[in-house]
Design an enzyme around this catalytic site. Structure first.
Site, PDB file in Angstrom:
ATOM      1  N   HIS A 197       0.957  -1.232   0.009  1.00 37.77           N
ATOM      2  CA  HIS A 197      -0.125   0.022   0.041  1.00 37.77           C
ATOM      3  C   HIS A 197       0.765   1.511   0.030  1.00 37.77           C
ATOM      4  O   HIS A 197       0.464   2.054  -0.554  1.00 37.77           O
ATOM      5  CB  HIS A 197      -0.981  -0.087   0.970  1.00 37.77           C
ATOM      6  CG  HIS A 197      -2.022  -0.931   1.054  1.00 37.77           C
ATOM      7  ND1 HIS A 197      -2.442  -2.176   1.793  1.00 37.77           N
ATOM      8  CD2 HIS A 197      -3.011  -0.957   0.197  1.00 37.77           C
ATOM      9  CE1 HIS A 197      -3.326  -2.771   1.226  1.00 37.77           C
ATOM     10  NE2 HIS A 197      -3.863  -2.277   0.294  1.00 37.77           N
ATOM     11  N   ASP A 236     -15.906   1.462  -5.234  1.00 34.01           N
ATOM     12  CA  ASP A 236     -15.481   0.227  -5.133  1.00 34.01           C
ATOM     13  C   ASP A 236     -16.945  -0.742  -5.172  1.00 34.01           C
ATOM     14  O   ASP A 236     -17.817  -0.252  -4.739  1.00 34.01           O
ATOM     15  CB  ASP A 236     -14.937  -0.421  -3.798  1.00 34.01           C
ATOM     16  CG  ASP A 236     -14.531  -1.876  -3.929  1.00 34.01           C
ATOM     17  OD1 ASP A 236     -13.190  -2.168  -3.755  1.00 34.01           O
ATOM     18  OD2 ASP A 236     -15.156  -2.801  -3.834  1.00 34.01           O
ATOM     19  N   ASP A 264      -6.494   0.841  -7.603  1.00 34.72           N
ATOM     20  CA  ASP A 264      -6.017  -0.319  -6.586  1.00 34.72           C
ATOM     21  C   ASP A 264      -7.039  -1.531  -6.918  1.00 34.72           C
ATOM     22  O   ASP A 264      -8.051  -1.782  -6.029  1.00 34.72           O
ATOM     23  CB  ASP A 264      -6.175  -0.135  -5.173  1.00 34.72           C
ATOM     24  CG  ASP A 264      -5.851  -1.096  -4.249  1.00 34.72           C
ATOM     25  OD1 ASP A 264      -4.774  -2.061  -4.543  1.00 34.72           O
ATOM     26  OD2 ASP A 264      -6.278  -1.271  -2.917  1.00 34.72           O
TER      27      ASP A 264
END
Lengths: 314, 314, 314, 314
Positions: free
Chosen positions: D64, D108, D158
């Site tokens: 990360h 997301d 991501d």
């Protein structure tokens, strides 16, 4: 813990089996199949063909005695025997224990594997490839039967599984069984390994039984547990003759005795009872018209079909 | 191919077995053992305790019918039954099929596992934990027997393997078998799961048989293949009474019929023959004075002992 | 899917790595170690020693270039080089690329493995075992150094892991490093493979660095990812001389050019930067007084110790 | 040794990785993907999505920090950030460390996974889902960008791997990169995870780099080893602005300091050097016109395609 060498048998339907290889003696590809001979934890020297476990020093006596003695006992006086396959030679070894035998023809397609057996698997064949009663042929077991004029008292099919790209697939069909039957002498008997009877994967066995029933009046499936496979394994003995009376406990014991078959480690009348008394779920599967199919050259039996990605490169 | 979740059972002596987990329902540690309940490829819902496969939806009927029906048939009129262990409740389900039953006491130490069974394993117990004839006790099966004044027609030991740090080890000893015997009513029968009879790992089974022979006049080992284990599995039925006549094919069939046990999927007289006719190598091992040992509280039977590094952190 | 042959490297601390063996060329045990040479999926021809992956055709250039070129560049004019270990011969191949080299002494204990390398690993050594500048000795690398009167510009330690029962353990200690230092010529440099720098298993690397710091004024750890290992791997270059100026980008590029080292596939000034710029967590571990230990003959470094059950039978 | 629960990641091209699951916390299938959260040997709490390892408690800081800090440093004053994906919330946690941030939009698609993260992965998100500067959207990251009128200083991708049937595939194409670029503010920067740079499987990374080069003037690939993956992993930072001067060691250190990013465990100027100095073979692969391809909606990038037999039933 360090690195360990494992052969992993990914079964399509359920459990996978892992074999720990302690030492790999042979890892090669013959014209017909991939061959691995290795020392395997718990099983000693052992064989894998086309990636599937075949037999191990520890327990091959169970498979080989189970495969051949019922059929030989079923025949009143077996003189001539035909073996389709039989690579490691342990089938030869067991047949020659019967003192009635005069001639054994063994037709196995893979000469290279038999030469490796001579070098690495002596305990299996014990030199019987070169026995005076044995005729060893490197060729196609179906073609040989088509062309022979010989008639046999017993035909034994000791084959690898019918794989999508394997050498044995054409020997599991109605057409082959009919051919084999036509090469049996009066009172002749056929026997074969007939795939697992594990409840998660029972259809191929049932298909073999039902296909044989198209060709023979009497078809007797039987089974026993093979430690090396981690599976209960099916066999079938078939004949147009009524062979059941030959399996009466007293007759069976007497037959083995008369034929000097005294050193068997697995087969006797109680083991016979164990093998031929089938668990109910197996009888139910065989009786179920929705399980299995009639196998033919056009509609072959394929166990463990290749995944798309494996074709052409295995 | 993507990542796959496999439970790998590394057996100390030979083959390892791999089970593909499609979905893990439960992964926890009770006061007594590690519990995993998952959907397993080929087997459906299935249970692992302390990391070892116990039973699966696909084939638990084989294990449970094989375990309890011979003992119940062996007793002329089983009214009171004691179960040591029996977690999933399938033993209860099978026992209650016999219409002679009046009372079943089940003593299982792990209440948490039984509560998980209630939630995730309905097909096993089918609600029988709460059956009016059932007394379910969460406690130690040995202590309960020591303290009870009840006498039972049948005692059934449905235990996990005797592991080094496991809950079942003290129930595999001469001392426990003697205690159990003293709690049997006249004509009483004990039965138990008795570890694998696989030829690579046969000693624990033989030890159980030999230890029971110290306590009972009649000890009958039997076996069948359990697909979920990938192993032929041993059982024993024992009694001071001569139970063989009860297993005569006609008597057995008549007994099941009279007791309304009509829906069995595995057990009948032919399956009984299959189980009680032992392969010769197994009879030879039992007859061999160098295989196995007498098990006692001081010299317990431990299968799959922990490696040094696993102690205290498993 | 069929059976597949996998080498499984069970790492003590975290992930296990599986290598698919397509064909096993060699599976044997020399006087000193277990040797497997096989064709491995994705990596081509590859080597396992004592069950641990050593090098593969696909990526051995990364490991071998990373190991030797920094040390050779660090020395102003390397003429004499000593190799402790170096079995496959790829270290020889890389050293001889530097046109300053006059003599290389390679001391590897396992003659049998070197003979197998000659036969199966030509791309590694490319015939350099027999190069006129090379003196190949089959013996103990520590004993040889003790007895030699030669002084070397560079000492390269290309060793297997220090295992509990392995051949390399005595070469990872303060005593050996002091001995090696005493055999260096003025401005001499030592380099070595120094175990993984993976965060789950970082202590052995830190121990090596700290032990070298006891013996040398300048100790430079570095690392890169080795695909065949599935791990970031540590190396160290050490000297009493200040070698940092030799690693200035311009100097480094010029040095490689002058020495005709033009065909390198991995090492150049940018790869050098990549290797010698350490991730912060690795710098932190090396700076942490609680990580690692000083290694001595009395307190050796053991990675992957054997479990109790593996001793004596591996 | 007993049974052990392993997650096995069969990589199509080379090594397989095995993760030992000590305890499975979550094993479920959301509307979009299979989710496993477990305690993994050596890595602690860890996540698998669609069967592939995502991040672990032990080393998620590496992934990360490597993913987001270079891009944030590359932008002179990042106020508005867009995250495509970012499930576990660790990207949020890292972004909010920069004191310039005013608003973060995270889109997301899988609300169920984020709810599981809230419950089981606190150390990842540390409550930042509900931070006042954060706008959390459950939806399609591409659709959101198409419809928004907002412009962002940094866009962070991501994402899970582009799988044949996965949720991320449409976010790895020229069309998406062009869309993302049009939503960047002046001086805006995009960064993303960009698949492994392992030499056995380098093409997908090169394809991502080459596709980005179609859209952005400056495309900087970088990489570091991720212990949980057992792989060196690629990332890319891209901008039409010249971002290299921002990565000068002094500037970078000063930037982190001014923004109060003082508690980083992985990222600093030396780690930056380590990541952005590429091994030569990786530079060569990127320069090779025969490696990789331009990815488009019509010609998507698929890593680890499903085998025929896996389609429709995974």
């Amino acid at each position: 813990m360090r690195a360990q060498n494992w052969m992993i048998e990914f079964r399509a339907v359920s459990r996978a089996n892992m074999f720990r290889l302690l030492k790999t003696e042979v890892s090669t590809k013959s014209k017909y199949q991939e061959i691995v001979i290795a020392d395997v934890q718990g099983f000693g020297r052992a064989v894998f063909l086309d990636g599937l476990p075949q037999s191990s020093a520890k327990d091959e006596f169970i498979y080989h005695e189970a495969l051949i003695h019922p059929a030989l006992v079923a025949n009143k006086s077996p003189k001539k025997v035909y073996i389709a396959g039989g690579g490691e030679g342990a089938v030869l070894r067991e047949i020659l224990k019967h003192n009635t035998i005069e001639k054994v023809v063994m037709v196995d397609i893979d000469e290279e594997f038999i030469n490796l057996s001579r070098e690495y698997l002596y305990d299996w064949h014990q030199g019987t490839y070169d026995h005076e009663k044995v005729e060893l042929v490197h060729g196609d077991a179906r073609t040989y039967l088509e062309e022979t004029e010989e008639r046999f008292d017993v035909i034994i099919m000791d084959l690898t599984d019918p794989l999508e790209d394997g050498v044995s697939t054409s020997l599991f069909t109605t057409e082959f069984f009919s051919l084999a039957k036509s090469r049996l002498a009066e009172g002749g008997v056929l026997c074969m390994q007939a795939e697992t009877v594990d409840i998660t994967d029972i259809a191929p066995h049932v298909s073999i039984v039902k296909t044989l029933q198209q060709c023979f009046k009497n078809v007797l499936p039987y089974q026993t547990y093979i430690p090396y496979y981690g599976l209960a394994w099916g066999f079938v003995v078939a004949s147009d003759h009524d062979i059941r009376p030959r399996f009466d406990a007293e007759t069976l014991t007497q037959t083995l005795k008369e034929r000097d078959c005294n050193d068997l480690k697995f087969y006797d009348s109680e083991s016979h009872q164990h093998m031929f008394s089938l668990p109910k779920y197996l009888r139910d599967a065989i009786a179920d018209p929705n399980v299995g199919k009639i196998v033919s050259d056009e509609q072959p039996l394929i166990v463990e079909p290749l995944a798309e990605g494996e074709k052409g490169n295995s």
